[in-house]
Design an enzyme around this catalytic site. Structure first.
Site, short mmCIF file in Angstrom:
data_model
loop_
_atom_site.label_atom_id
_atom_site.label_comp_id
_atom_site.label_asym_id
_atom_site.label_seq_id
_atom_site.Cartn_x
_atom_site.Cartn_y
_atom_site.Cartn_z
N SER A 111 0.85 -1.18 0.00
CA SER A 111 0.00 0.00 0.00
C SER A 111 0.89 1.23 0.00
CB SER A 111 -0.90 0.03 1.24
OG SER A 111 -1.77 -1.07 1.23
N ALA A 112 0.72 2.11 -0.96
CA ALA A 112 1.58 3.28 -1.11
C ALA A 112 1.54 4.19 0.11
CB ALA A 112 1.19 4.06 -2.36
N HIS A 113 0.38 4.32 0.74
CA HIS A 113 0.29 5.26 1.87
C HIS A 113 1.14 4.84 3.05
CE1 HIS A 113 -2.77 2.35 3.24
NE2 HIS A 113 -2.51 2.82 4.46
N THR A 120 -8.52 0.52 -16.09
CA THR A 120 -7.42 1.38 -16.50
C THR A 120 -6.50 1.65 -15.33
OG1 THR A 120 -8.90 2.42 -18.10
CG2 THR A 120 -6.88 3.63 -17.53
N CYS A 175 -5.45 -1.89 11.39
CA CYS A 175 -6.70 -2.60 11.13
C CYS A 175 -7.20 -3.36 12.35
CB CYS A 175 -6.56 -3.53 9.94
SG CYS A 175 -5.20 -4.69 10.06
#
Length: 185
Positions: A10-12, A48, A129
C-alpha cells in the site's frame, strides 16, 4: 528472489498516494481473475491503470529506501542495548526498512504509547486494522508471542524526514518511560 507467492504493498504506508498499491502474484498461483472484464494485467484485473498513482508509488518507494534502513538499524541497536528485558519482534534483518516492533518486559504497551504521545512521539500497539481490538495482535500470536509479551509490544515506524537526533530523543523517552512503568510492577 524473496520466495513469496503473493505480496501486496500500500503506497500510503510509505508516504505515497492513498488508494494506490500493487499486488505481486507468483506465476501459476492464481488462476481466476479477481476483476473480470478487459485483458489488462494478463487477464487478471480489468480496468485502466492509475498512471499518476503508480508514478507516485514508485517515487515514494525510491525516497523510502534512501535513509530508513540505516536509521532503523541504529534505533534497534540503541533500544536493545540501552534498555533491559526488551525483545525485537520479527527477524532482525528480513524486515521493512522503516518498521520496528519491540516488547518490553513488565510494561503495558498501551500505557507506554500514551506516555510517548505526551512527549510528541507517535507509536502503535498493533496494526491499524486491529487497533480497536482488545485481544493481542493475531500476527504477534502467530509468530509465537505469549499474551503477556504481545500486550507489552510497541511498534515504531520511521519516515524519510526523521533525523538521527530525533531517533536519539525517541530512544531516550522510551528508556525513561519504561523505567518509570517498571517501578509499578
Amino acid at each position: 528472489a524473496m520466495n513469496v507467492d503473493m505480496l501486496s504493498v500500500s503506497a500510503h504506508k510509505i508516504r505515497g498516494p492513498k488508494g494506490v498499491g500493487f499486488l505481486y502474484i507468483k506465476k501459476g498461483k492464481l488462476k481466476t481473475p479477481f476483476i473480470n472484464g478487459g485483458g489488462q494485467e494478463y487477464g487478471m484485473r480489468a480496468g485502466t491503470e492509475n498512471v499518476a498513482g503508480i508514478i507516485g508509488l514508485a517515487k515514494a518507494a525510491q525516497i523510502a529506501m534512501t535513509n530508513r534502513e540505516m536509521l532503523r538499524d541504529y534505533m534497534i541497536k540503541k533500544v536493545t542495548t540501552q534498555i533491559k528485558d526488551v525483545w525485537l519482534n520479527g527477524d532482525e534483518q528480513e524486515r521493512l526498512p522503516n518498521n520496528m516492533n519491540f516488547s518490553f518486559k513488565g510494561v503495558d504497551g498501551a500505557t507506554l504509547i500514551l506516555m510517548l504521545d505526551q512527549q510528541g512521539i507517535c507509536a502503535s500497539a498493533g496494526s491499524a486494522c486491529s487497533s480497536a481490538q482488545k485481544e493481542p495482535s493475531h500476527v504477534l500470536k502467530a509468530i509465537g508471542l505469549s499474551d503477556e509479551r504481545a500486550y507489552s509490544t510497541v511498534r515504531f515506524t520511521i519516515n524519510e524526514e526523521i533525523s538521527k537526533k530525533q531517533v536519539d530523543y525517541v530512544v531516550e523517552c522510551i528508556k525513561r518511560n519504561v523505567e518509570e512503568l517498571r517501578k509499578y510492577v
